[in-house]
Design an enzyme around this catalytic site. Structure first.
Site, PDB file in Angstrom:
ATOM      1  N   CYS A 129      72.600  -1.570  32.839  1.00 40.93           N
ATOM      2  CA  CYS A 129      71.996  -1.046  31.606  1.00 40.93           C
ATOM      3  C   CYS A 129      71.429   0.360  31.835  1.00 40.93           C
ATOM      4  CB  CYS A 129      70.933  -1.996  31.073  1.00 40.93           C
ATOM      5  SG  CYS A 129      70.436  -1.627  29.371  1.00 40.93           S
ATOM      6  N   ASP A 198      62.040  -5.412  30.868  1.00 39.65           N
ATOM      7  CA  ASP A 198      61.368  -5.339  29.567  1.00 39.65           C
ATOM      8  C   ASP A 198      60.084  -6.153  29.597  1.00 39.65           C
ATOM      9  OD1 ASP A 198      64.404  -4.852  28.908  1.00 39.65           O
ATOM     10  OD2 ASP A 198      63.159  -3.909  27.374  1.00 39.65           O
TER      11      ASP A 198
HETATM   12  C1  RUB Z   1      67.090  -1.600  28.090  1.00 39.85           C
HETATM   13  C2  RUB Z   1      66.759  -2.356  29.335  1.00 39.85           C
HETATM   14  C3  RUB Z   1      65.993  -1.608  30.396  1.00 39.85           C
HETATM   15  C4  RUB Z   1      64.498  -1.911  30.253  1.00 39.85           C
HETATM   16  C5  RUB Z   1      63.656  -0.997  31.141  1.00 39.85           C
HETATM   17  O1  RUB Z   1      67.536  -2.435  27.054  1.00 39.85           O
HETATM   18  O2  RUB Z   1      67.009  -3.535  29.469  1.00 39.85           O
HETATM   19  O3  RUB Z   1      66.393  -2.011  31.680  1.00 39.85           O
HETATM   20  O4  RUB Z   1      64.096  -1.746  28.912  1.00 39.85           O
HETATM   21  O5  RUB Z   1      63.789   0.341  30.711  1.00 39.85           O
HETATM   22  P1  RUB Z   1      67.770  -1.802  25.576  1.00 39.85           P
HETATM   23  P2  RUB Z   1      62.678   1.434  31.063  1.00 39.85           P
HETATM   24  O6  RUB Z   1      68.763  -0.700  25.734  1.00 39.85           O
HETATM   25  O7  RUB Z   1      68.272  -2.944  24.756  1.00 39.85           O
HETATM   26  O8  RUB Z   1      66.441  -1.293  25.098  1.00 39.85           O
HETATM   27  O9  RUB Z   1      62.598   1.439  32.563  1.00 39.85           O
HETATM   28  O10 RUB Z   1      63.184   2.719  30.486  1.00 39.85           O
HETATM   29  O11 RUB Z   1      61.404   0.971  30.457  1.00 39.85           O
END
Ligand code: RUB
Length: 308
Positions: A129, A198
């Site tokens: 992701c 998340d």
């Molecule tokens: C994004 C996702 C990321 C986390 C952490 O999912 O799973 O790994 O949100 O991101 P989506 P960060 O694209 O559905 O939002 O480290 O930027 O907080």
């Protein structure tokens, strides 16, 4: 409610703003903007508006405790404030918002400083992701002069892996994109897996983009260490009370825009990776065991349990 709040909630829903950190930052700014534009004359009226904004933002993505913790923290500061006038209370919103954003930024840098040490020269790192915390860590390792390769999954259905791939290429890192189902195929070549989060539960499990738990299974089977790269404030205090983290289920059209009739399509956005698959959580306090999450939260962010 001010349109900046509605607009931000829409952009979050449509994934124009994605990733837990970016979602939280956008929501904090929307709350601040909403407060500044408020026409409320009394504290109670301002609090009512802020609470309505909170409801709209919380509903924009269900699996985002960092956003919830941030907004609750800001609203709590207004509630408890002794300031009399609405103007002074709006200043409180601004001060607390900047403090929270500043802390988030410092956490991100500390995480990169600690985590980049785990990226060895000549290694191959897999990520799933798009996590801004992960890409910041990898950029830091590159800036330190290390030479390594990154393998990114596509991250179906909406291909956030392409955002990661572009960022890595921009940083001058050798990058390979693979389909999600090729993770096991490539795992034997990979030295390290880093994923974002998340949510972190009270058991030390983590919730991240759908497919993360399969990546973790493959990593465990291949004996490749998997680290979760996350601020502690993604901890969800509701989980200690027995509540499960709600997993957002998104529109089926993301999976297949024009499916044959009668077909059931399911599209959960996230899944749960249990703590036994996690080598460590790289956070602002260093590299910690998922087992120590409650103790650490209680020590560092005790307010998290008060503002819920
Ligand atoms: C994004 C996702 C990321 C986390 C952490 O999912 O799973 O790994 O949100 O991101 P989506 P960060 O694209 O559905 O939002 O480290 O930027 O907080």
């Amino acid at each position: 409610m001010h349109e900046s709040v509605l607009d931000t909630a829409e952009r979050i829903k449509r994934l124009e703003v994605q990733g837990a950190r970016n979602v939280a930052i956008a929501a904090i700014k929307a709350i601040e903007e909403g407060a500044k534009r408020s026409k409320a004359k009394k504290k109670q009226a301002l609090l009512k508006e802020l609470s309505e904004a909170k409801t709209v933002l919380f509903a924009s993505r269900e699996t985002e405790p960092l956003m919830r913790n941030a907004i609750r923290y800001i609203l709590y500061a207004v509630e408890k404030s002794d300031e009399g006038s609405v103007r002074e209370l709006v200043d409180v919103v601004s001060q607390v918002s900047s403090q929270f954003l500043g802390d988030l930024e410092r956490s991100k840098e500390k995480i990169a400083e600690v985590g980049s040490k785990r990226v060895s020269n000549g290694s191959k790192v897999l990520t799933h992701c798009h996590s801004s915390t992960v890409t910041n860590l990898l950029r830091k390792a590159k800036d330190e002069g290390k030479s390594f390769e990154v393998v990114c999954t596509e991250s179906r259905p909406v291909f956030q892996g392409r955002i990661t791939a572009k960022e890595m290429l921009d940083a001058g890192i050798e990058t390979t994109l693979i389909v999600d189902s090729a993770v096991r195929y490539f795992m034997n070549e990979v030295d390290l897996v880093v994923v974002g989060a998340d949510a972190i539960t009270s058991e030390g499990n983590i919730i991240n983009k759908i497919g993360t738990s399969m990546v973790a299974l493959a990593a465990k089977e291949a004996r490749t260490p998997l680290y979760v790269v996350s601020e502690l404030l993604k901890f969800d205090p509701a989980t200690i009370q027995g509540n499960y983290e709600i997993i957002e289920e998104r529109n089926s059209s993301e999976v297949w825009a024009d499916p044959p009739s009668g077909l059931t399509i399911r599209n959960p956005a996230f899944d749960v990776t249990r703590r036994e698959f996690i080598h460590g959580i790289i956070c602002e306090e260093g590299i910690i065991s998922p087992h120590s999450i409650n103790e650490l939260i209680t020590r560092k962010y005790p307010w998290i349990f008060e503002v819920t």
